[in-house]
Design an enzyme around this catalytic site. Sequence first.
Site, PDB file in Angstrom:
ATOM      1  N   HIS A 124       0.756  -1.205  -0.200  1.00 21.04           N
ATOM      2  CA  HIS A 124      -0.036  -0.051   0.030  1.00 21.04           C
ATOM      3  C   HIS A 124       0.955   1.253  -0.068  1.00 21.04           C
ATOM      4  CE1 HIS A 124       0.516  -0.701   4.219  1.00 21.04           C
ATOM      5  NE2 HIS A 124       0.445   0.885   4.286  1.00 21.04           N
ATOM      6  N   ASP A 135       0.962  -7.697   1.479  1.00 21.11           N
ATOM      7  CA  ASP A 135       1.145  -6.426   1.701  1.00 21.11           C
ATOM      8  C   ASP A 135       2.777  -6.082   1.732  1.00 21.11           C
ATOM      9  OD1 ASP A 135       0.809  -3.544   1.725  1.00 21.11           O
ATOM     10  OD2 ASP A 135      -0.145  -3.662   3.981  1.00 21.11           O
ATOM     11  N   SER A 148       4.636   4.470   9.716  1.00 20.09           N
ATOM     12  CA  SER A 148       5.611   3.457  10.145  1.00 20.09           C
ATOM     13  C   SER A 148       5.294   2.127   9.233  1.00 20.09           C
ATOM     14  CB  SER A 148       5.392   2.669  11.872  1.00 20.09           C
ATOM     15  OG  SER A 148       4.020   2.596  11.998  1.00 20.09           O
TER      16      SER A 148
END
Length: 447
Positions: free
Chosen positions: A86, A117, A199
């Site tokens: 993402h 991811d 983060s």
Amino acid sequence: MDEARSGHAEGVPQERPAKRPRLADSVTAASAGSCEWAQVISAVQPAIVALKVTFVVSFEDEQAAVALGTGFVVDKERGLILTNRHITGVGPVRALAIFDRHEELEVEVVYRDPIHDFGFFKYDVTKLRFTETAEIALNCEDLCVGTEIRVVGNDAGEKLQILSGTIARVDRNVPEFNTVYNDENTFYAGAGAGTSGGSSGSPVLNKSGHAIALNAAGTDGAASAFFLPLDRVCYTLKSLREGLPVQRGTCQASFLFKAFDELMKVGLLESHEHRVRDKKKAATGMLLVDAVLCEQKKLRPGDILLSIEGQICIDFVYLESILDSKVGSSVEVIVCRGGEELTLDVEVLDLHSLIPRSYIELGLDVVHSLGYHAARKTHLPLDSGVYLARPGYVFESLGCDWGSLITTVNGKATPSPEAFVKAIEDIPDRQYFTVHWYDLRDFRHLP
């Protein structure tokens, strides 16, 4: 509700010396203390970068915008940076990596995983002038409960923040996002690290200075943080280093891990449990089919996976390794369906081919094919229509918003982008035409 995070690294850190102490040979995961943690952080700090990514075009549910997060160098000779999917985005992007000594280099996407991811950026190693070259080794074997960790990244938009925690579990099912995209067919690790925006893509470090997981998501209003294990990351990195295509296979089904007691309620027999526990003493559950694409006619939701290719399969690592090695062929799968054993020959497709990689722009409207994630979420066939990622001058005038599925244009079906082009190419300029679509976000049918 679990939610993926990204944020902007706006803070400016103090100047640090170019040379940093390397990890002492005597430091081990068992012996390292707070002093050694300082050595670990100092050694890996040059490898951690802030990422500023511009999503040039809206794609799927990802709107044209700027995303900011963290990445870290995993191959300093080839200039490979690991981060989240993402953060790399799924459509066209322009990106900058801000290194430790505030150097900014352009980076390009070299790989996006279709399911998990994670993704990789690449930078030109010859253009790095001040920052000491460094990389963080990946270790997918040391991720276990009780491991003390540090999450080093740009938490809450502050450059280079260090969060501490202890791995609490390594068998959590994937977090559920309120988006088109959702990870599947993997465990996530969990810890009370309290990560927040910015983060995303940070390395989860152990006391040996190795990355044992990738920070991916967290829970709003709680300290829970979720980390992606690195099994498929290591597999992909190996292929990239060797210049080989990354094979990713799918049986068009997503699985969840369920405990034996839960599986008994949907037909698992005691003999099945005993068979598994005889082979794998520490087993606490098995894999269950959670959802399938409409094109998958053999597997059904609720099927319990007993074996694949003749081997008992109770974890995602083995499942994915088999599927990735069988792209274009089929696998023998034995499932338990309602207490009955069934042997199925299941086709394995190329997962990359089910992810949209191109788009059509028409008067600022952006459309592309219906991808794997949207089709699974809405339980529609992949050829149901074309996905409207951004409404422009044409479709916005109809009240057609992003996330809509356009099924016919001017009386012609549009199962693919190619069919969409053929449907509109003969329409005269300034001529009205009919459109049928579904609003996939609440699944209304609008004429």
